[in-house]
Write a protein that holds these residues in place. Structure first.
Motif, PDB file in Angstrom:
ATOM      1  N   UNK A 180       0.857  -1.182   0.000  1.00  9.43           N
ATOM      2  CA  UNK A 180       0.000   0.000   0.000  1.00  9.43           C
ATOM      3  C   UNK A 180       0.891   1.229   0.000  1.00  9.43           C
ATOM      4  N   UNK A 181       0.328   2.336  -0.495  1.00  6.41           N
ATOM      5  CA  UNK A 181       1.040   3.612  -0.513  1.00  6.41           C
ATOM      6  C   UNK A 181       0.131   4.678   0.085  1.00  6.41           C
ATOM      7  N   UNK A 182       0.664   5.425   1.047  1.00  2.00           N
ATOM      8  CA  UNK A 182       0.011   6.616   1.572  1.00  2.00           C
ATOM      9  C   UNK A 182       0.851   7.817   1.162  1.00  2.00           C
ATOM     10  N   UNK A 183       0.217   8.953   1.022  1.00  3.42           N
ATOM     11  CA  UNK A 183       0.890  10.162   0.543  1.00  3.42           C
ATOM     12  C   UNK A 183       0.819  11.246   1.619  1.00  3.42           C
ATOM     13  N   UNK A 184       1.949  11.902   1.856  1.00  6.34           N
ATOM     14  CA  UNK A 184       1.987  13.036   2.785  1.00  6.34           C
ATOM     15  C   UNK A 184       2.622  14.211   2.052  1.00  6.34           C
ATOM     16  N   UNK A 185       1.920  15.326   2.005  1.00  9.12           N
ATOM     17  CA  UNK A 185       2.426  16.556   1.385  1.00  9.12           C
ATOM     18  C   UNK A 185       2.267  17.707   2.365  1.00  9.12           C
ATOM     19  N   UNK A 186       2.987  18.778   2.108  1.00 11.00           N
ATOM     20  CA  UNK A 186       2.796  19.965   2.940  1.00 11.00           C
ATOM     21  C   UNK A 186       1.505  20.687   2.545  1.00 11.00           C
ATOM     22  N   UNK A 187       1.319  20.886   1.250  1.00 12.38           N
ATOM     23  CA  UNK A 187       0.151  21.645   0.796  1.00 12.38           C
ATOM     24  C   UNK A 187      -0.463  20.980  -0.420  1.00 12.38           C
ATOM     25  N   UNK A 188      -1.751  21.200  -0.600  1.00  9.02           N
ATOM     26  CA  UNK A 188      -2.430  20.719  -1.786  1.00  9.02           C
ATOM     27  C   UNK A 188      -3.343  21.801  -2.336  1.00  9.02           C
ATOM     28  N   UNK A 189      -3.484  21.799  -3.641  1.00 11.01           N
ATOM     29  CA  UNK A 189      -4.401  22.719  -4.288  1.00 11.01           C
ATOM     30  C   UNK A 189      -5.827  22.280  -3.983  1.00 11.01           C
TER      31      UNK A 189
END
Length: 261
Positions: A247-256
């Motif tokens: 499985x893959x989870x995604x972590x970003x600082x900001x999203x549009x």
């Protein structure tokens, strides 16, 4: 008696070290006064935002879509997902984001990415780790979205790798900076339509044979600075899944977020 004397000496040594650290911190503040990370106004302590910038930062807090981190106007229930996630389900399981990509968040990202303000990574990464506590708790490995080697050479560092390292360090999760490669140079995504972005990054990522053991059978946290249309993140996720990630989870600082302006 001897043990009591040793204990007293230890306490005194610790006390003196604490005083010296406080003194060093005070001298550092005199030499380099604390500044807002976004606008450089003077602040009360290092590593924060001034009240004006905090007020402008659009945090993504519950309730939000667990698949795409799109904020909801009101709580739709624990199992609710956004219309976007239903219409076009992402290949990754979950996304977490700190803020909407506008104003202050954009200034912070651009400071790190284009102005070599690598000191921002410590604070941005800390915010990302706090926003993704439950995701990181289940992670086996943290992987950054890579740059192509030519772009890395021009930029000198990969902002996603710097942030991913901070997340891995904070959460004490293994960090695999070379587990995913960008094997094809792609055009800048800025200015491209969603369809053009998808076409631009198709087949651009792979897990090298030497790194497959770091990915196969693992729950991967994929880290990037910004999520825009998702083309890059989706392409990178598919490459990880093809190489055996469970499985893959995604972590970003900001999203549009459409309509957030």
């Amino acid at each position: 008696m001897i043990e009591a004397e040793i204990s007293t000496e230890v306490r005194q040594a610790v006390s003196w070290r604490s005083r010296l650290r406080a003194l060093a911190g005070g001298l550092a503040d005199l030499a380099l006064p604390p500044q807002c990370l976004a606008c450089q106004r003077t602040t009360a302590s290092h590593g924060g935002l001034c009240p004006a910038c905090w007020g402008e930062l659009r945090l993504i807090e519950k309730p939000f879509c667990p698949r795409l981190a799109i904020p909801f106007a009101y709580d739709l229930g624990p199992e609710a997902v956004s219309a976007e996630a239903i219409a076009d389900p992402p290949p990754f399981d979950r996304m977490r984001a700190v803020a909407c990509f506008d104003g202050v968040a954009r200034a912070l990202v651009h400071g790190l990415k284009y102005r070599d303000r690598t000191e921002l990574a410590r604070w941005i990464g800390g915010w990302m780790a706090r926003s993704a506590v439950e995701v990181l708790a289940e992670a086996d490995v943290v992987v950054p979205v890579p740059l192509h080697r030519w772009r890395l050479w021009r930029r000198r560092f990969n902002q996603s790798a710097v942030l991913a390292r901070e997340l891995a360090r904070t959460a004490t999760v293994p960090f695999a900076p070379a587990a995913l490669q960008r094997v094809r140079a792609t055009a800048q995504q800025v200015g491209l339509s969603a369809t053009e972005r998808d076409r631009n990054v198709r087949g651009a990522f792979r897990v090298p044979p030497a790194s497959r053991a770091e990915i196969a059978g693992k729950r991967v946290v994929l880290v990037d600075d910004v999520y825009t249309t998702g083309a890059t993140t989706r392409a990178a996720t598919r490459a990880l899944i093809r190489s055996g990630a469970t499985a893959v989870d995604v972590v970003v600082f900001a999203r549009v977020v459409r309509g957030a302006d």
